[in-house]
Enzyme design. Structure first.
Site, short mmCIF file in Angstrom:
data_model
loop_
_atom_site.label_atom_id
_atom_site.label_comp_id
_atom_site.label_asym_id
_atom_site.label_seq_id
_atom_site.Cartn_x
_atom_site.Cartn_y
_atom_site.Cartn_z
N HIS A 193 -11.95 -4.64 69.89
CA HIS A 193 -12.75 -4.78 68.68
C HIS A 193 -14.16 -4.28 68.96
O HIS A 193 -14.51 -3.99 70.11
CB HIS A 193 -12.81 -6.25 68.24
CG HIS A 193 -13.50 -7.13 69.24
ND1 HIS A 193 -12.91 -7.52 70.43
CD2 HIS A 193 -14.75 -7.67 69.25
CE1 HIS A 193 -13.75 -8.27 71.12
NE2 HIS A 193 -14.88 -8.36 70.43
N ASP A 216 -18.33 -5.40 67.79
CA ASP A 216 -18.97 -6.66 67.42
C ASP A 216 -19.72 -6.62 66.10
O ASP A 216 -20.05 -7.68 65.57
CB ASP A 216 -19.93 -7.10 68.54
CG ASP A 216 -19.19 -7.62 69.76
OD1 ASP A 216 -17.99 -7.96 69.62
OD2 ASP A 216 -19.80 -7.67 70.84
N HIS A 276 -14.19 -2.87 72.82
CA HIS A 276 -13.89 -3.58 74.06
C HIS A 276 -12.88 -4.69 73.80
O HIS A 276 -12.70 -5.13 72.66
CB HIS A 276 -15.16 -4.17 74.67
CG HIS A 276 -15.89 -5.10 73.75
ND1 HIS A 276 -16.67 -4.65 72.71
CD2 HIS A 276 -15.96 -6.46 73.71
CE1 HIS A 276 -17.19 -5.67 72.06
NE2 HIS A 276 -16.77 -6.79 72.63
N ARG A 278 -11.14 -19.12 82.76
CA ARG A 278 -12.21 -18.12 82.77
C ARG A 278 -13.32 -18.59 81.85
O ARG A 278 -13.11 -18.79 80.65
CB ARG A 278 -11.66 -16.78 82.30
CG ARG A 278 -12.68 -15.67 82.08
CD ARG A 278 -11.98 -14.55 81.32
NE ARG A 278 -12.75 -13.34 81.19
CZ ARG A 278 -13.57 -13.06 80.18
NH1 ARG A 278 -13.76 -13.96 79.23
NH2 ARG A 278 -14.19 -11.91 80.12
#
Length: 738
Positions: free
Chosen positions: A591, A593, A663, A673
């Site tokens: 996508h 941002d 990204h 994570r």
């Protein structure tokens, strides 16, 4: 018996609205069209409350009917007040004596006709009241606007467009997907930080049965579209096409302001005044009461300037909205060769700023090009009326500040200093010069080179845009020490154990069923720290780390233009054991941002549900003891991987937020994570308000009374049903999701 009669009336209203619904199988009218055109509006608050009860009971069709009728009645009520206000202001017998509406001067006395002003004023007030009462009864039915008075909580709900939140869910249940998408889009435009609605919008866009034209805003005033189109055309040197759009934007802006001002004279303003005085007791007599209410009306009218200049979903108005439109108009008229209109608009600008050197220079240039003098050229009449009326109201408000202890925040930077009493000027000047850290974070001084910041912070540049095979990308290491990473990891763990998973509520990730997602905002962290659920050291470090990222991002990418934090989110993604074999999806799909990426065409559309105001993004990693989870950049086709970054403690990946940097995140297949996700904006009106609230909260002494926890974003119907205070009680909770 009285309660039973009220229940019977609500049931009759519900049956009537059900009869107005289209029969089963019939096509739904386009958009949210009125159910009973021409009918007098009903009480919007009661309709809204009944709609929420129907929603809570799963009665989707009645809920749609009631919520739509509530919206229609609220809009009709506003139109009636505006029309009646304009009609009665034009009635000769109901006109207030203009000479009495100015603030008294310091030496003004009773004059030769002592008492005459009192008769004139009260006679005009009585005639205006009679006119408004008759007009309201004609348009709204017996009782007029007073019968349809809406409480402040319901007014705020309509302002936040909450009915559309419930409507989208009800339409979804009724399989009316195009209408559901329109309602969702309308709510999302006014609530762009609403994470749940953002997910729902993304789901609607993936549905093949939802047409692209369904994503339309049903509420935003039309002047914003005209304003944006006009600026875009002017930027492309198409002044001939820009002029009508800019004119439309200005006229509609002024009309919207008139509509807002009409609402200031409604019973709600009197109700607000009574609520503020509740408990303290009303003091004074007739004239004190008249003055107090008149001050309330004037304050409300002046607030309309900022309300009109504030886009839906934004916290701050466009600065100098009306003067800036006039500046664009004079530029456009000059480009098409219409110098007379250019002169009119530049003269209008000078009404606001008489000493504006650029405006005076443009005026001289236009007059020289016209050649002979044109005595008929004057400022625009509508702008002259606007300025004179506004100055008259400001004069009265400043008089009330000086002599009656009233408060007033002037929305305009152009107010002449002569209108401000000398006794107030010094105090106002001091208030303007005070820029406390709690209110507006100070911007660092411009740096000659980004390396100065890196050396100062002990940060190293690991990869630049060339090494990452793209543009405006960078990887920097050393922003956090291992101890600081550990402190933030502990903060995320403690917050999760406290059950405060703000953002996505600790459920399965919105992007994949194979991971769990936990999010923590800076304000929630500060609230938990104040409550003792997490350590205050970790909450303060969260603020400090976000400011480090902002400073470095600005120094590296935008040294000449200040960046503001727009949103900060501490995010942890955990692989779900037993669900990782033969997994084919991503932890976060590819996508961009600030735009909606279309991999088929390679285009990225800068429109909702994307956060279009974001300019730069950053991810600050806290750990590397997990499998998968690497960040990667792709071509606009979302398939060809151009670069990949492995997380580690203290590593920052920073990049511009547009379509040049698509990204995604590889699947996290084992472990947890955690990272700090940050977005930055050039637009100060989109500065993250939660950040300053969190800092203020953490700075308060511990012995002070604990502030109540509050969620800055309203929960959607799937999480919490808005509590509506009325005589019939409260609706139950609803625990369903789209």
């Amino acid at each position: 018996p009285a309660g039973g009669f009220g229940t019977m009336l609500r049931l009759l209203r519900l049956l009537l609205l059900l009869l107005l619904l289209p029969p089963p199988g019939s096509p739904e009218p386009p958009g949210l069209t009125p159910l009973s055109p021409g009918a007098p509006p009903q009480a919007p608050d009661l309709l809204y409350a009944d709609g929420l009860r129907a929603y809570a009971a799963g009665a989707w069709a009645p809920a749609v009917a009631l919520l739509r009728e509530a919206l229609r009645s609220q809009a009709a009520l506003g139109r009636a007040r505006r029309d009646c206000g304009a009609h009665c202001a034009a009635e000769p017998g109901a006109a207030l004596p203009a000479v009495l509406l100015d603030a008294p001067g310091p030496d003004s006395g009773p004059g030769p006709a002592q008492g005459a002003w009192e008769r004139l004023l009260l006679r005009g007030v009585l005639r205006r009241a009679e006119c408004l009462t008759q007009c309201g009864a004609q348009k709204l039915g017996p009782g007029g606007a007073a019968r349809l008075r809406v409480g402040s909580a319901i007014r705020d709900a309509f302002r936040r467009r909450e009915p559309y939140n419930y409507l989208q869910r009800a339409y979804y249940q009724l399989k009316k997907l195009d209408l559901a998408a329109a309602a969702a889009h309308t709510f999302f435009v006014a609530n762009p930080t609403h994470l749940q609605m953002r997910e729902d919008m993304a789901k609607y866009r993936r549905m093949s049965r939802v047409r692209p034209q369904s994503f339309r805003d049903l509420e935003t005033p039309p002047y914003w579209a005209a304003y944006d189109t006009g600026l875009e055309l002017l930027g492309h040197q198409e002044a001939g096409l820009a002029v009508p759009k800019l004119e439309e934007a200005l006229q509609e802006s002024l009309a919207q302001m008139e509509s807002c001002r009409a609402g200031c004279e409604g019973p709600e303003e009197q109700q607000r005044e009574e609520e503020e005085e509740e408990g303290a007791g009303r003091q004074g007599g007739l004239y004190e009461a008249i003055a107090a209410h008149w001050i309330q009306v004037l304050q409300c009218r002046q607030r309309c300037v900022g309300d009109t200049a504030t886009r839906p979903g934004r916290s701050f108005p466009v600065p100098d909205f009306i003067p800036s439109q006039l500046k664009r108009l004079h530029e456009a008229y000059a480009q098409v060769g219409n110098l007379s209109q250019a002169v009119e608009n530049i003269l209008s600008v000078l009404l606001f700023y008489p000493e504006d050197e650029a405006a005076k220079k443009a005026l001289n240039q236009y007059q020289a090009q016209l050649g002979e003098p044109r005595p008929g050229l004057r400022p625009r009449e509508d702008i002259q009326r606007f300025v004179l009326r506004s100055l008259g109201e400001k004069r009265q408000l400043y008089y009330a500040m000086e002599h009656l202890g009233a408060t007033f925040e002037d929305p305009d930077p152009w107010t002449p200093a002569a209108f401000i009493p000398e006794a107030l000027r010094e105090k106002l000047r001091e208030d303007q010069e005070k820029r406390p850290w709690d209110q507006q974070p100070p911007q660092p001084k411009p740096l000659t080179h980004w390396k100065d910041v890196l050396l100062l912070e002990g940060v190293t540049l690991t990869q630049d845009a060339r090494q990452l095979n793209g543009s405006e990308r960078a990887v920097l290491d050393g922003l956090l020490t291992p101890a600081e990473c550990g402190l933030l990891l502990q903060l995320a763990k403690d917050a999760a154990e406290a059950g405060a998973r703000s953002g996505y509520r600790g459920r399965r990730s919105p992007h994949t069923p194979h991971e769990r997602f936990e999010g923590l905002t800076v304000l929630k962290a500060a609230q938990l720290a104040r409550a003792g659920a997490v350590g205050s050291q970790g909450a303060k470090l969260l603020l400090e780390a976000s400011e480090r990222v902002r400073t470095l991002t600005q120094a590296y990418f935008s040294p000449e233009r200040p960046l503001h934090l727009s949103f900060t989110h501490l995010v942890c993604r955990s692989a779900i054991e037993g669900e990782q074999e033969q997994r084919m999806d991503l932890s976060h799909p590819v996508h961009a941002d600030n735009c909606v990426l279309d991999p088929d065409t390679g285009e990225c559309w800068r429109e909702p549900p994307a956060y279009t105001y974001r300019d730069y993004s950053g991810v600050l990693y806290l750990n590397d003891d997990f499998q998968g989870g690497d960040l990667f950049f792709t071509e606009p086709n979302a398939l060809t991987v151009k670069a990949q970054v492995r997380p580690r403690c203290g590593r920052l990946v920073a990049f511009s937020s547009g379509g040049e940097n698509p990204h995604g995140v590889w699947a996290v297949t084992r472990g947890r994570r955690c990272s700090l996700a940050l977005w930055h904006t050039w637009a100060p009106e989109h500065r993250e308000q939660e950040w300053t609230e969190a800092k203020e909260l953490l700075q308060e002494p511990e012995e002070e009374e604990e502030m109540p926890s509050r969620d800055p974003a309203p929960e959607p119907p799937s999480r919490r049903l808005q509590r509506v205070q009325d005589k019939a009680g409260k609706p139950p909770r609803v625990r369903e999701e789209l």
